[in-house]
Design a protein around this motif. Structure first.
Motif, short mmCIF file in Angstrom:
data_model
loop_
_atom_site.label_atom_id
_atom_site.label_comp_id
_atom_site.label_asym_id
_atom_site.label_seq_id
_atom_site.Cartn_x
_atom_site.Cartn_y
_atom_site.Cartn_z
N GLN A 46 0.82 -1.22 0.00
CA GLN A 46 0.00 0.00 0.00
C GLN A 46 0.86 1.27 0.00
O GLN A 46 1.84 1.36 0.72
N THR B 122 -15.02 -0.92 6.71
CA THR B 122 -13.67 -0.68 6.19
C THR B 122 -12.71 -1.75 6.72
O THR B 122 -11.93 -2.33 5.96
N ILE C 19 -7.31 4.92 4.17
CA ILE C 19 -8.05 3.85 4.88
C ILE C 19 -8.23 4.22 6.36
O ILE C 19 -9.29 4.00 6.94
N LYS D 204 -2.77 4.14 2.74
CA LYS D 204 -2.82 3.84 4.18
C LYS D 204 -3.56 4.95 4.92
O LYS D 204 -4.43 4.70 5.74
N GLN E 131 -10.28 -4.95 4.94
CA GLN E 131 -8.83 -5.06 5.15
C GLN E 131 -8.52 -6.47 5.65
O GLN E 131 -7.55 -7.11 5.21
N ASP F 203 -8.13 -4.65 -0.17
CA ASP F 203 -7.93 -3.25 0.25
C ASP F 203 -8.32 -2.29 -0.87
O ASP F 203 -7.68 -1.27 -1.09
#
Lengths: 531, 435
Positions: B13, B33, B21, B18, B37, B42
């Motif tokens: 990522q 969310t 998220i 990152k 993950q 993702d």
């Protein structure tokens, strides 16, 4: 619906979006059809050819009615030639199976082009549609036809009948499609689509050039302007008959028709007399002026006379001609840009120019083609092979018809040239192909080539079929329905019953094909017993 | 906390992703969310076009989730973009009190498309609202309250819709109403008859093929018999065509594929083209009485927004073109044969195909087997979602405008991914998946 809402919905993308869907469908059909074997392809091609043949007469009349060009009776002949005739001409050729060339350690595997985009003309609308569709079918291609707007109705009728017959004979859905409302932006859009594999362009020069500029492979044809050279060694009566027969065929609408007769001085008078006897009216000098003015007075060829009969043209100009007149002969002094009547004329008006000797006949013929018609057709009437060879080597035509009507002969009818309504004009005529277009131009071959070292043995390919053991082909007939294994009640469900309810298109198709094969075998047996 | 099994994913990522998220957990929906993950997906969708999604980190995915058919004709279909642009030059949502050009035009088009005497269209802005309208309409027509639906049905999340669906979504909000909403097992005619016998039911509501339940297929004759039972016991038949309408079964409406004519049809998702929210309820003439008795009885400011009507009309226009049907046939025929070939390769894992046109459920004989398949598909450039109410089944929903080369690419990626998922489940078995 109301007009305001309809106006909002009528964006430019409506027609390009529809075109994209046609192309997408054709892409599916082509992918499937490329896997068909020869027997299935032959059956499909024959079915389409038969459907076309059945409409030869009615669509000949429909074409004349819609376009105002040509003679229904002659168009019917062309439609017949371009349906069953084309099928018969190529039925013994195989564009579907591999070829093994053991001595070269090469195997050739046919690869269909994919999607053929066919532009068809207003002058020979129906027969060109028939011709191109059959070429595509026998080479396992999908085809989208874009007819000339003047001939869209009769063209669509032919296309739809062939599509129906082909699909009934087992062709994948969408293998033959037509743009029913053609217009320039739409045609340009499709021509430039990366999904189009090859454009087969028959029509006016701007359209053919647009095809070449599209960025896609194109096979286009150029205009003709055929000289018909008659030397002193020719059989004049026969030559006269052939020239008049050719020039009057379908009112001279084929691009292979004779434009100007180039006659050696020594036989010119006799030739004129012979032509007059077989239906030519020899125009007087003031009449020639009037004809020139009527045909070319506006600067370019008057499209109103395209494919009209000699008597009708004469009456429009006010020239009195016998009712049996098939061709109006216009004696001219020279050929070149200063003589409009030496240009291409898609009507039964034929130039006539005298030359002192063979050398001059050749240079006059070259001059004619210098104006237009490069790479196209020429005719010579002669019994002197040396003259014929000189003429053919000098004149920039890629087919030279000898002692035959040029209209038909150059198109492969009455000669041993490939029968075609799409005449490749080669590099002289700014085209990619220099011969009469046939099925071979719509297929490429993958060549399996072994090492030429002697100790590398060539494989045994005999008995191998290209697509043995393949998964069932999608043919676009019916969306499958199945149940899985894990859902409750799955074990109770009779899958075969389910298949009946949902319909299993592929199985149906195989059953249909089996039935058809059975029928054919029975017919053959019956025929054998009758003999 | 992050699932340690997904270390590779986290490593790949970008810092921007990152951070995004993290914000999504902070401000939007922490549970959802985090779920993705943990599942190894993702995905943060940035650009989209045709059947492609582009993750914000640049990966391209083939979309065979389509939000349940919302993107049936692809993301941002150029003709829909055009009609929406043209529409905004003249229209906005409109005023829902007045006769409106767009709404009436779409209603007329739907009446023609749905067949029989399906006639009036009532608008909502989403599927759930449309289900509520359908139930209210049936109750008014029959002057009865009870609604029968299928166990593990899914009809949306508004008041009546959520009560009609599986308790997975109603219990959480104390919204189940067992006295009014009766559930019976799918494909069980006896249970259906028992539920209807007392003639106190206003309507049976049926997803033509229950989507969130993993597309179990109606057994032969089931839906026609249910319709007959409705007639016998004086109940209406509401067809929830949110996922099965719009050519996905090979016919414009799924019920047409099964040879029935419903009393009320609910249309959502795909009719919006994914471009402008709209949902529709089409009602047979005899059961639309409230529209005459009290036309103001149900209202929605955004229901049938006129820009949405234009988009819906264009969507229908595209789907009605003659090329469409053979194209859906091609896609579904190729999926049938291509997936059958893949099933042969991994027959101890990939055990079944549920199919009606491009409505597909892939069955994996492993607990929650669709989740590892989903993850490996994601890693291999395909986005498809497991079935919430039966996670052995992967919902596999190709779009009706997919091209032949794209279908071929999809099958190649699916083969690779199922192979990897099988190796993981049946091989070392080091990872476990839980919802």
């Amino acid at each position: 619906m109301n007009a305001i809402v309809e106006e909002l919905l009528a964006g430019e993308k409506r027609q390009t979006g529809t075109a994209d869907m046609m192309l997408q469908l054709a892409e599916w059909a082509a992918a499937s059809y490329a896997h068909y074997d020869r027997a299935a392809v032959d059956r499909i091609t024959k079915a389409a050819a038969d459907a076309a043949f059945a409409l030869a007469g009615p669509l000949a009349e429909a074409a004349v009615k819609e376009t105002g060009f040509g003679v229904a009776e002659h168009k019917k002949i062309k439609n017949e030639i371009c349906s069953r005739g084309i099928y018969e001409a190529y039925k013994s050729e195989d564009f579907c199976s591999k070829r093994v060339i053991a001595e070269q350690k090469i195997v050739e595997v046919p690869r269909a082009a994919g999607i053929v985009f066919a532009l068809t003309p207003s002058t020979n609308p129906v027969c060109t549609v028939f011709f191109k569709i059959l070429l595509a079918l026998m080479t396992r291609n999908a085809i989208i036809v874009s007819p000339h707007p003047y001939a869209k109705k009769c063209s669509a009728e032919g296309v739809l009948a062939m599509a129906k017959a082909a699909e009934q004979a087992g062709a994948p859905a969408g293998i033959i499609q037509i743009i029913t409302e053609p217009n320039l932006p739409l045609i340009n859009y499709v021509m430039q689509s990366p999904r189009v594999s090859v454009i087969l362009a028959t029509g006016g020069t701007p359209m053919v050039r647009a095809a070449y500029s599209s960025g896609n492979p194109a096979i286009g044809v150029g205009p003709g302007n055929a000289p018909a050279f008659v030397d002193a060694s020719a059989d004049l009566n026969v030559a006269a008959k052939r020239i008049i027969g050719s020039k009057s065929f379908d009112n001279s609408i084929l691009c292979t028709n004779e434009s100007v007769v180039v006659a050696e001085e020594a036989i010119a008078d006799k030739l004129l007399q012979a032509m007059a006897k077989t239906g030519a009216y020899v125009a007087k000098p003031d009449e020639v002026d009037n004809i020139r003015e009527y045909l070319f007075g506006l600067g370019s060829f008057n499209v109103e006379v395209v494919g009209k009969s000699a008597t009708e043209i004469a009456s429009r100009i006010g020239i009195k001609v016998p009712s049996s007149t098939k061709v109006i002969l216009t004696p001219i002094d020279r050929v070149g840009i200063d003589e409009a009547l030496s240009k291409e004329k898609l009507c039964p008006v034929l130039g006539f120019v005298r030359v002192p000797h063979v050398h001059s006949g050749i240079s006059t013929s070259r001059a004619l083609i210098r104006m237009s018609g490069a790479g196209h057709s020429a005719a010579i009437h002669s019994s002197n092979p040396a003259n014929i060879l000189r003429f053919a080597s000098a004149v920039k035509a890629l087919r030279v018809v000898v002692n035959a009507p040029c209209s038909q002969g150059a198109a492969g009818f009455g000669t041993h040239l490939a029968p075609s309504f799409t005449i490749g004009t080669g590099y002289f005529g700014r085209s990619s192909v220099g011969e009469n277009i046939g099925p071979k131009h719509l297929v490429n071959w993958t060549r399996i080539a072994y090492s030429d070292e002697a100790n590398e043995a060539f494989g045994d390919f005999s008995g191998l079929e290209t697509w043995n053991g393949q998964a069932p082909l999608p043919i676009g007939r019916e969306a499958p329905m199945t149940i899985g294994r894990l859902q409750e009640g799955a074990e109770r469900a009779d899958q075969s019953l389910f298949a009946q309810v949902g319909g299993d298109a592929v199985a149906d198709e195989i059953a249909l094909m089996r039935e058809e094969i059975r029928r054919i075998v029975l017919e053959e047996l019956r025929a054998a017993f009758r003999k | 906390m992050a699932n340690p099994d997904n270390a590779e994913m986290l490593e790949a990522q970008s810092p921007e992703k990152k951070e995004f998220i993290r914000k999504s957990i902070e401000f939007w929906n922490p549970g959802k969310t985090q779920f993705w993950q943990d599942a190894g997906v993702d995905l943060v969708i940035d650009r989209r076009e045709g059947y492609f999604l582009h993750d914000m980190d640049g990966r391209r995915l083939i979309d065979v989730h389509l939000n349940g058919g919302t993107y049936n004709i692809g993301h941002r279909h150029p003709e829909l973009v055009e009609v929406l642009n043209r529409g905004t030059q003249r229209f906005d949502m409109g005023n829902h009190h007045f006769p409106a050009l767009g709404r009436t035009a779409l209603a007329e088009k739907l009446a023609k498309s749905c067949g029989g005497d399906l006639h009036y269209t009532i608008y909502g802005s989403g599927g759930g609202e449309a289900i509520d309208i359908a139930i209210k309409t049936a109750r008014h027509a029959k002057q009865k309250k009870k609604i029968v639906s299928i166990i593990k049905a899914y009809h949306g999340h508004t008041g009546l819709a959520v009560a009609a669906g599986a308790d997975r979504f109603s219990k959480l909000f104390l919204s189940e109403k067992p006295d009014e909403f009766i559930n019976v097992p799918f494909n069980d005619l006896n249970a259906m008859e028992d539920a209807l016998k007392a003639k106190d039911v206003a309507a049976v509501i049926m997803e033509t093929i229950p989507a969130t339940y993993g597309f179990p297929m109606p057994l032969p004759g089931y839906l026609t018999e249910v319709k007959k039972l409705c007639e016998r016991y004086d109940a209406l038949y509401i067809a929830d065509e949110v996922q099965t309408g719009l050519m996905r079964t090979g016919e414009m409406w799924g019920y047409q594929r099964y040879g029935i004519q419903p009393d009320i049809v609910v249309i959502g998702k795909g009719i919006s083209g994914g471009m402008y929210p709209i949902a529709c309820v089409v009602v047979r003439e005899p059961y639309a009485g409230w529209l005459k008795q009290d036309g103001f009885g149900h209202m929605a400011t955004m229901g049938g927004a006129e820009l949405g009507c234009l988009v819906a009309m264009k969507t229908l226009e595209i789907l009605e073109r003659p090329q469409m049907k053979p194209m859906v046939n091609y896609i579904s025929e190729l999926m049938a044969s291509g997936l059958a070939e893949i099933m042969k390769l991994y027959s101890d894992f990939f055990v079944g195909i549920r199919q009606c046109g491009v409505v597909l459920g892939l069955e994996f004989d492993y607990p929650e087997g669709a989740k590892p398949v989903m993850k490996h598909l994601y890693e291999n450039g395909v986005w498809a979602i497991f079935s919430t109410l039966d996670p052995r089944v992967l919902q596999f929903k190709p779009g009706v405008l997919m091209t032949a080369p794209l279908c071929e690419e999809l099958l190649e990626r699916v083969e690779r991914s199922i192979g990897l998922a099988r190796a993981e489940c049946k091989g070392s078995g080091k990872r476990r998946y839980a919802a």
